[in-house]
Design a protein around this motif. Structure first.
Motif, PDB file in Angstrom:
ATOM      1  N   ILE A 135       0.690  -1.327  -0.067  1.00  0.00           N
ATOM      2  CA  ILE A 135      -0.084   0.008   0.043  1.00  0.00           C
ATOM      3  C   ILE A 135       1.104   1.279  -0.051  1.00  0.00           C
ATOM      4  CG2 ILE A 135      -1.845   1.253   1.357  1.00  0.00           C
ATOM      5  CD1 ILE A 135      -2.799  -1.458  -0.217  1.00  0.00           C
ATOM      6  N   LEU A 136       0.550   2.287  -0.890  1.00  0.00           N
ATOM      7  CA  LEU A 136       1.172   3.481  -0.834  1.00  0.00           C
ATOM      8  C   LEU A 136       0.519   4.523  -0.302  1.00  0.00           C
ATOM      9  CD1 LEU A 136       2.635   3.226  -4.590  1.00  0.00           C
ATOM     10  CD2 LEU A 136       3.749   2.645  -2.617  1.00  0.00           C
ATOM     11  N   ASP A 137       1.260   5.565   0.251  1.00  0.00           N
ATOM     12  CA  ASP A 137       0.561   6.562   0.770  1.00  0.00           C
ATOM     13  C   ASP A 137       1.418   7.860   0.735  1.00  0.00           C
ATOM     14  OD1 ASP A 137       2.189   6.418   2.755  1.00  0.00           O
ATOM     15  OD2 ASP A 137       0.554   5.686   4.136  1.00  0.00           O
ATOM     16  N   ALA A 138       1.064   9.200   1.237  1.00  0.00           N
ATOM     17  CA  ALA A 138       1.996  10.078   1.139  1.00  0.00           C
ATOM     18  C   ALA A 138       3.355   9.960   1.619  1.00  0.00           C
ATOM     19  CB  ALA A 138       1.142  11.234   1.830  1.00  0.00           C
ATOM     20  N   ASP A 139       3.324   8.840   3.042  1.00  0.00           N
ATOM     21  CA  ASP A 139       4.580   8.984   3.418  1.00  0.00           C
ATOM     22  C   ASP A 139       5.537   8.056   2.830  1.00  0.00           C
ATOM     23  OD1 ASP A 139       3.788  10.354   5.687  1.00  0.00           O
ATOM     24  OD2 ASP A 139       3.040   8.933   6.606  1.00  0.00           O
TER      25      ASP A 139
ATOM     26  N   THR B  51       5.749   7.773  -0.666  1.00  0.00           N
ATOM     27  CA  THR B  51       5.881   8.312  -2.072  1.00  0.00           C
ATOM     28  C   THR B  51       6.616   9.645  -1.987  1.00  0.00           C
ATOM     29  OG1 THR B  51       3.714   9.066  -2.323  1.00  0.00           O
ATOM     30  CG2 THR B  51       3.881   6.858  -3.002  1.00  0.00           C
ATOM     31  N   GLU B  52       7.256   9.969  -3.276  1.00  0.00           N
ATOM     32  CA  GLU B  52       7.746  11.440  -3.473  1.00  0.00           C
ATOM     33  C   GLU B  52       7.557  11.682  -4.674  1.00  0.00           C
ATOM     34  OE1 GLU B  52      12.083  12.190  -2.848  1.00  0.00           O
ATOM     35  OE2 GLU B  52      12.082   9.963  -2.737  1.00  0.00           O
ATOM     36  N   VAL B  53       7.528  13.246  -5.024  1.00  0.00           N
ATOM     37  CA  VAL B  53       7.424  13.462  -6.466  1.00  0.00           C
ATOM     38  C   VAL B  53       8.821  14.204  -6.784  1.00  0.00           C
ATOM     39  CG1 VAL B  53       6.422  15.526  -7.646  1.00  0.00           C
ATOM     40  CG2 VAL B  53       4.997  14.624  -5.762  1.00  0.00           C
ATOM     41  N   LEU B  54       9.335  13.701  -7.851  1.00  0.00           N
ATOM     42  CA  LEU B  54      10.585  14.254  -8.546  1.00  0.00           C
ATOM     43  C   LEU B  54      10.235  15.545  -9.121  1.00  0.00           C
ATOM     44  CD1 LEU B  54      12.055  10.974  -9.600  1.00  0.00           C
ATOM     45  CD2 LEU B  54      12.695  11.980  -7.607  1.00  0.00           C
ATOM     46  N   LYS B  55      10.693  16.736  -8.734  1.00  0.00           N
ATOM     47  CA  LYS B  55      10.416  17.888  -9.278  1.00  0.00           C
ATOM     48  C   LYS B  55      11.291  17.989 -10.508  1.00  0.00           C
ATOM     49  CE  LYS B  55       8.067  19.538  -5.916  1.00  0.00           C
ATOM     50  NZ  LYS B  55       6.607  19.665  -5.787  1.00  0.00           N
ATOM     51  N   VAL B  56      10.675  18.759 -11.596  1.00  0.00           N
ATOM     52  CA  VAL B  56      11.343  18.885 -12.892  1.00  0.00           C
ATOM     53  C   VAL B  56      12.314  20.149 -12.537  1.00  0.00           C
ATOM     54  CG1 VAL B  56      10.931  20.113 -15.243  1.00  0.00           C
ATOM     55  CG2 VAL B  56       9.420  18.360 -14.003  1.00  0.00           C
ATOM     56  N   ASN B  57      13.856  19.990 -13.029  1.00  0.00           N
ATOM     57  CA  ASN B  57      14.671  21.172 -13.061  1.00  0.00           C
ATOM     58  C   ASN B  57      14.309  22.061 -14.069  1.00  0.00           C
ATOM     59  OD1 ASN B  57      16.035  19.730 -11.082  1.00  0.00           O
ATOM     60  ND2 ASN B  57      17.241  18.404 -12.386  1.00  0.00           N
TER      61      ASN B  57
END
Length: 149
Positions: A136-140, A142-148
């Protein structure tokens, strides 16, 4: 589909999505069309929204290729608003909002509508996200890889 200048410059998919469907009326129109309401007058009665606001949001959803207009299925002179394939892909978003609302915005014994599976007549289970390994995935987790930029 035409995005406004703020959407085109925004590298975040959530922000772009909110620009298209993030206001109350657009989401409720999408919900109602998913629930089988397809005519302007019926949408207006269901939503109790002013005609000009409804017309504006319908045009915006058509421009975004979420809805399309078709001749009425009963052969009358009316037009109907139908979800496109792109619009149908919003179903999990509407379900997620519904399930969150059921969980947090109603009292313990307060009546509310229930989403059921047609073939079994049983409530749809709570949506979850899972990894490729079934975790199960949640906000804790996962992370978002930001665009440079």
């Amino acid at each position: 589909m035409s995005l406004d200048k703020t959407s085109v410059d925004e590298p975040c998919p959530v922000a772009r999505c909110v620009d298209v469907i993030g206001d109350r009326w657009s989401l409720l129109i999408i919900r109602d069309v998913m629930d089988g309401i397809h005519r302007f007058g019926d949408l207006q009665r269901s939503l109790s929204v002013a005609r000009n606001i409804l017309s504006n949001r319908l045009h915006k959803l058509i421009d975004a290729e979420i809805l399309e207009m078709r001749a009425a299925s009963d052969g009358t002179a009316y037009q109907e608003y139908i979800l496109t394939d792109k619009g149908k892909q919003l179903f999990p978003i509407v379900v997620a909002l519904r399930q969150w609302g059921e969980q947090y915005l109603f009292g313990k014994n307060e009546a509310h509508s229930v989403l059921i599976e047609k073939s079994t007549q049983k409530p749809v289970p709570l949506m979850t996200l899972s990894s490729s390994k079934g975790h199960i995935l949640d906000a804790d987790t996962t992370e978002v890889l930001k665009v440079n930029l």
